[in-house]
Scaffold this motif. Structure first.
Motif, PDB file in Angstrom:
ATOM      1  N   GLU A   5       0.805  -1.225   0.000  1.00  0.00           N
ATOM      2  CA  GLU A   5       0.000   0.000   0.000  1.00  0.00           C
ATOM      3  C   GLU A   5       0.835   1.271   0.000  1.00  0.00           C
ATOM      4  N   ARG A   6       2.149   1.159   0.193  1.00  0.00           N
ATOM      5  CA  ARG A   6       3.019   2.338   0.186  1.00  0.00           C
ATOM      6  C   ARG A   6       3.896   2.405  -1.063  1.00  0.00           C
ATOM      7  N   VAL A   7       3.807   1.413  -1.929  1.00  0.00           N
ATOM      8  CA  VAL A   7       4.542   1.424  -3.194  1.00  0.00           C
ATOM      9  C   VAL A   7       3.905   2.465  -4.115  1.00  0.00           C
ATOM     10  N   GLY A   8       4.730   3.171  -4.858  1.00  0.00           N
ATOM     11  CA  GLY A   8       4.227   4.148  -5.813  1.00  0.00           C
ATOM     12  C   GLY A   8       3.945   5.515  -5.219  1.00  0.00           C
ATOM     13  N   GLN A   9       4.389   5.741  -3.980  1.00  0.00           N
ATOM     14  CA  GLN A   9       4.159   7.025  -3.316  1.00  0.00           C
ATOM     15  C   GLN A   9       5.426   7.867  -3.241  1.00  0.00           C
ATOM     16  N   GLY A  10       6.483   7.476  -3.962  1.00  0.00           N
ATOM     17  CA  GLY A  10       7.711   8.266  -3.985  1.00  0.00           C
ATOM     18  C   GLY A  10       8.651   8.018  -2.827  1.00  0.00           C
ATOM     19  N   LEU A  11       8.480   6.908  -2.100  1.00  0.00           N
ATOM     20  CA  LEU A  11       9.331   6.610  -0.946  1.00  0.00           C
ATOM     21  C   LEU A  11      10.529   5.732  -1.295  1.00  0.00           C
ATOM     22  N   GLY A  12      10.417   4.909  -2.331  1.00  0.00           N
ATOM     23  CA  GLY A  12      11.401   3.880  -2.626  1.00  0.00           C
ATOM     24  C   GLY A  12      12.797   4.395  -2.941  1.00  0.00           C
ATOM     25  N   GLY A  13      12.905   5.468  -3.722  1.00  0.00           N
ATOM     26  CA  GLY A  13      14.224   5.997  -4.071  1.00  0.00           C
ATOM     27  C   GLY A  13      14.976   6.492  -2.851  1.00  0.00           C
ATOM     28  N   HIS A  14      14.271   7.185  -1.966  1.00  0.00           N
ATOM     29  CA  HIS A  14      14.916   7.690  -0.757  1.00  0.00           C
ATOM     30  C   HIS A  14      15.234   6.532   0.199  1.00  0.00           C
ATOM     31  N   ALA A  15      14.301   5.594   0.344  1.00  0.00           N
ATOM     32  CA  ALA A  15      14.548   4.457   1.231  1.00  0.00           C
ATOM     33  C   ALA A  15      15.759   3.648   0.752  1.00  0.00           C
ATOM     34  N   LEU A  16      15.875   3.439  -0.558  1.00  0.00           N
ATOM     35  CA  LEU A  16      17.029   2.706  -1.073  1.00  0.00           C
ATOM     36  C   LEU A  16      18.312   3.512  -0.879  1.00  0.00           C
ATOM     37  N   THR A  17      18.243   4.820  -1.038  1.00  0.00           N
ATOM     38  CA  THR A  17      19.414   5.674  -0.775  1.00  0.00           C
ATOM     39  C   THR A  17      19.889   5.478   0.658  1.00  0.00           C
ATOM     40  N   LEU A  18      18.963   5.518   1.609  1.00  0.00           N
ATOM     41  CA  LEU A  18      19.326   5.324   3.014  1.00  0.00           C
ATOM     42  C   LEU A  18      19.913   3.935   3.241  1.00  0.00           C
ATOM     43  N   ASP A  59      12.580 -10.484 -11.809  1.00  0.00           N
ATOM     44  CA  ASP A  59      11.504  -9.975 -12.654  1.00  0.00           C
ATOM     45  C   ASP A  59      10.140 -10.177 -12.008  1.00  0.00           C
ATOM     46  N   LEU A  60      10.105 -10.870 -10.864  1.00  0.00           N
ATOM     47  CA  LEU A  60       8.864 -11.000 -10.093  1.00  0.00           C
ATOM     48  C   LEU A  60       8.671  -9.835  -9.126  1.00  0.00           C
ATOM     49  N   ASP A  61       9.728  -9.028  -8.920  1.00  0.00           N
ATOM     50  CA  ASP A  61       9.638  -7.850  -8.060  1.00  0.00           C
ATOM     51  C   ASP A  61       8.737  -6.803  -8.717  1.00  0.00           C
ATOM     52  N   HIS A  62       8.459  -5.753  -7.983  1.00  0.00           N
ATOM     53  CA  HIS A  62       7.696  -4.638  -8.548  1.00  0.00           C
ATOM     54  C   HIS A  62       8.444  -4.115  -9.779  1.00  0.00           C
ATOM     55  N   PRO A  63       7.743  -3.683 -10.813  1.00  0.00           N
ATOM     56  CA  PRO A  63       8.418  -3.188 -12.024  1.00  0.00           C
ATOM     57  C   PRO A  63       9.362  -2.010 -11.787  1.00  0.00           C
ATOM     58  N   HIS A  64       9.206  -1.274 -10.697  1.00  0.00           N
ATOM     59  CA  HIS A  64      10.099  -0.146 -10.409  1.00  0.00           C
ATOM     60  C   HIS A  64      11.382  -0.569  -9.695  1.00  0.00           C
ATOM     61  N   ALA A  65      11.475  -1.822  -9.246  1.00  0.00           N
ATOM     62  CA  ALA A  65      12.625  -2.252  -8.446  1.00  0.00           C
ATOM     63  C   ALA A  65      13.941  -2.105  -9.211  1.00  0.00           C
ATOM     64  N   LEU A  66      14.037  -2.701 -10.373  1.00  0.00           N
ATOM     65  CA  LEU A  66      15.289  -2.626 -11.127  1.00  0.00           C
ATOM     66  C   LEU A  66      15.609  -1.192 -11.546  1.00  0.00           C
ATOM     67  N   PRO A  67      14.651  -0.430 -12.098  1.00  0.00           N
ATOM     68  CA  PRO A  67      14.975   0.961 -12.431  1.00  0.00           C
ATOM     69  C   PRO A  67      15.414   1.791 -11.216  1.00  0.00           C
ATOM     70  N   ASN A  68      14.828   1.544 -10.035  1.00  0.00           N
ATOM     71  CA  ASN A  68      15.235   2.250  -8.821  1.00  0.00           C
ATOM     72  C   ASN A  68      16.692   1.923  -8.494  1.00  0.00           C
ATOM     73  N   CYS A  69      17.048   0.646  -8.559  1.00  0.00           N
ATOM     74  CA  CYS A  69      18.426   0.243  -8.252  1.00  0.00           C
ATOM     75  C   CYS A  69      19.415   0.850  -9.242  1.00  0.00           C
ATOM     76  N   LEU A  70      19.095   0.782 -10.511  1.00  0.00           N
ATOM     77  CA  LEU A  70      19.977   1.368 -11.525  1.00  0.00           C
ATOM     78  C   LEU A  70      20.055   2.880 -11.360  1.00  0.00           C
ATOM     79  N   GLY A  71      18.938   3.503 -11.017  1.00  0.00           N
ATOM     80  CA  GLY A  71      18.909   4.943 -10.787  1.00  0.00           C
ATOM     81  C   GLY A  71      19.744   5.381  -9.601  1.00  0.00           C
ATOM     82  N   ARG A  72      19.932   4.501  -8.629  1.00  0.00           N
ATOM     83  CA  ARG A  72      20.749   4.825  -7.464  1.00  0.00           C
ATOM     84  C   ARG A  72      22.227   4.578  -7.743  1.00  0.00           C
ATOM     85  N   GLY A  73      22.580   4.041  -8.903  1.00  0.00           N
ATOM     86  CA  GLY A  73      23.988   3.870  -9.248  1.00  0.00           C
ATOM     87  C   GLY A  73      24.477   2.436  -9.287  1.00  0.00           C
TER      88      GLY A  73
END
Length: 167
Positions: free
Chosen positions: A102-115, A139-153
């Motif tokens: 219920e908290r996926v897609g609310q803009g928290l994942g990028g910051h949480a992964l950064t931390l 590929d069973l993870d949320h579709p944003h998982a891999l892009p978030n990881c790549l986006g964090r470096g």
């Protein structure tokens, strides 16, 4: 049988981290509450058909000297989980990372992964320097998982296809 594609990712230096958009209310809090960790893991896993924690016996899973767990908290509400494991080679692995559905897609994942990544570079239960940070996405993870990881470096260093029973 269920086919799953696992992407192996790594970061080899702390300066490779590209922080996500800050969310001031989101923090990581250490936890030893095994029941809460299991509940969060089950809630995070349900939409993605993840297996149990690292395939280990759930009774043994909460106690390990080279592993640490943190709640992803939005204010006082636990909304996700970070688990780190220190390897004998000086590399830290993010063995669990995610948010409750219920908290996926609310803009928290990028910051949480950064931390989580910053914490991984500081996680030294054996002492000595951290030589890298690794994680694995499916590929069973949320579709944003891999892009978030790549986006964090993170950078890919391998891909494998596994056959899993269940799901």
């Amino acid at each position: 049988m269920l086919e799953e594609t696992i992407t192996h990712l790594r970061m080899t230096a702390p300066d490779q981290l590209r922080p996500g958009r800050p969310v001031e209310s989101v923090r990581l809090r250490p936890t030893e509450d095994a029941a809460l960790v299991r509940t969060l893991q089950d809630r995070m896993a349900a939409p993605h058909r993840w297996p149990g924690p690292a395939g280990s016996d759930r009774e043994q899973w909460p106690v390990h000297p080279l592993r640490g767990r943190w709640l992803v908290a939005d204010g006082t509400e636990p909304v996700g989980l970070v688990e780190l494991a220190a390897g004998p080679d000086g590399r830290t692995e993010l063995t669990a990372f995610g948010l409750v559905p219920e908290r996926v897609g609310q803009g928290l994942g990028g910051h949480a992964l950064t931390l989580a990544v910053r914490l991984a570079w500081e996680f030294r239960p054996q002492g000595g320097p951290v030589r890298g940070v690794r994680l694995h996405t499916s590929d069973l993870d949320h579709p944003h998982a891999l892009p978030n990881c790549l986006g964090r470096g993170f950078r890919r260093y391998g891909v494998e296809v596994r056959q899993r029973t269940g799901g």
